[in-house]
Design an enzyme around this catalytic site. Structure first.
Site, short mmCIF file in Angstrom:
data_model
loop_
_atom_site.label_atom_id
_atom_site.label_comp_id
_atom_site.label_asym_id
_atom_site.label_seq_id
_atom_site.Cartn_x
_atom_site.Cartn_y
_atom_site.Cartn_z
N LEU A 103 -1.97 -9.72 6.50
CA LEU A 103 -1.08 -8.58 6.31
C LEU A 103 -1.97 -7.36 6.06
O LEU A 103 -2.95 -7.45 5.33
CB LEU A 103 -0.15 -8.78 5.11
N ASP A 104 -1.62 -6.24 6.66
CA ASP A 104 -2.39 -5.03 6.43
C ASP A 104 -2.39 -4.67 4.95
O ASP A 104 -1.49 -5.06 4.19
CB ASP A 104 -1.80 -3.86 7.21
N ARG A 105 -3.38 -3.91 4.56
CA ARG A 105 -3.48 -3.48 3.16
C ARG A 105 -2.22 -2.75 2.70
O ARG A 105 -1.77 -2.90 1.56
CB ARG A 105 -4.71 -2.59 3.00
N ASP A 106 -1.61 -1.97 3.61
CA ASP A 106 -0.43 -1.20 3.23
C ASP A 106 0.88 -1.91 3.53
O ASP A 106 1.95 -1.31 3.46
CB ASP A 106 -0.45 0.18 3.90
N SER A 107 0.82 -3.20 3.86
CA SER A 107 2.02 -4.02 4.04
C SER A 107 2.18 -4.96 2.86
O SER A 107 1.23 -5.24 2.13
CB SER A 107 1.94 -4.81 5.34
#
Length: 241
Positions: A103-107
Site C-alpha cells: 500500500l502506498d505511504r499515503d494509502s
C-alpha cells in the site's frame, strides 16, 4: 646490461599501473554509489525477499504465519527505512513476515503479511485473480457514464487495465485521518467501491484521475478472502487458514 634495463623498465611500468589504480580507488572512495550500483543493491534486496517468500515446500499450519494489519496513513509497507519514517516495525513485533502486495505511504487499510510464499503469490500474482476492494473518496460527482470507462478498462501509461468492478457507495463510518483530508469547500466528494483483479503502482489513483476525479482518500477494505473487520489503524491480528 640490456636484460637488466628491460627488467627495470617492466618493473617501472608495473609500479606506474599500480599507482594509477590506487589513485582511481582513492578518488572513487569518497563518491556516492552509481545508479547501476544502487540498482544492483536494490535487486539483491528484492531477490532476498523473494527467496524468503519462496519456500521449497508448503508450510505446515504450525509454521505458517498470516497477519492482518490496518496500515495507518503515512506508514511505509516495509519494516526498515533509513529516513526515520514510520514502518511496519513500529506496530508489528512478529519477525520473518512480509507484506503480500503493498500500500502506498499515503494509502490506508488492509495489509496482509505472511511467511508463506505460496500464499503470497496467490494474493499478488495476476493469474491468481485474487480480488482487492478499495474504498475510494474522489473529488467531484462521477456519473454512471464516467464509471463505465473503469468497468471496461482504461489505458494508462503502463498499458490497459483489466475491467474493474466500480460502484458508488454511501460514505462509510471510518476513523479520522491524521492529518485530515484537504477538501475544496465548493466541490463535493463521492465514495466509490472499486474492486481490482490486478495491482499496479498507484493504480486506483491513476484510474480515477484518468476519468477526471482525483482520489482524496484511499482505503483497502479487503484482499482475497480477508477484510478489515473492526481493526483500527495500527491494529493487527493473526489468523489461520
Amino acid at each position: 646490461m640490456s636484460s637488466r634495463l628491460s627488467s627495470d623498465a617492466t618493473s617501472s611500468s608495473s609500479d606506474q599501473r599500480k599507482s594509477h589504480f590506487k589513485q582511481r580507488a582513492a578518488k572513487n572512495a569518497g563518491h556516492p554509489p552509481t545508479r547501476a550500483n544502487r540498482k544492483s543493491v536494490a535487486n539483491k534486496k528484492k531477490n532476498a525477499t523473494q527467496t524468503a517468500l519462496s519456500p521449497k515446500r508448503p508450510l505446515s499450519p504450525a509454521e505458517r504465519k498470516v497477519i492482518l494489519f490496518n496500515k495507518p496513513y503515512d506508514t511505509l509497507s516495509q519494516f526498515t527505512d533509513g529516513d526515520g519514517r514510520k514502518t511496519l516495525a513500529d506496530y508489528i513485533p512478529i519477525k520473518d513476515v512480509y507484506a503480500a502486495g503493498r500500500l502506498d505511504r499515503d494509502s490506508e487499510g488492509l495489509l496482509i503479511l505472511t511467511n508463506d510464499g505460496i500464499l503470497q503469490a496467490r494474493l499478488t500474482q495476476p493469474q491468481s485473480k485474487a480480488p482487492k476492494t478499495y474504498w475510494v473518496q474522489v473529488e467531484g460527482s462521477p456519473q454512471e457514464s464516467d464509471l463505465e470507462a473503469l468497468r471496461h478498462g482504461v489505458t494508462l501509461k503502463d498499458g490497459p487495465t483489466l475491467p474493474a468492478k466500480v460502484d458508488i457507495m454511501p460514505e462509510p463510518t471510518l476513523w479520522p485521518r491524521n492529518p485530515p483530508v484537504r477538501f475544496r469547500a465548493a466541490i463535493p466528494t463521492t465514495w466509490l467501491a472499486i474492486t481490482l483483479m490486478e495491482g499496479r503502482n498507484r493504480q486506483v489513483r491513476r484510474m480515477t484521475a484518468h476519468i477526471g476525479f482525483p482520489t482524496l482518500r484511499l482505503i483497502r477494505y479487503s484482499m482475497g478472502d480477508w477484510n478489515l473487520g473492526d481493526l483500527q489503524p495500527g491494529e493487527w491480528r493473526e489468523v489461520t487458514l
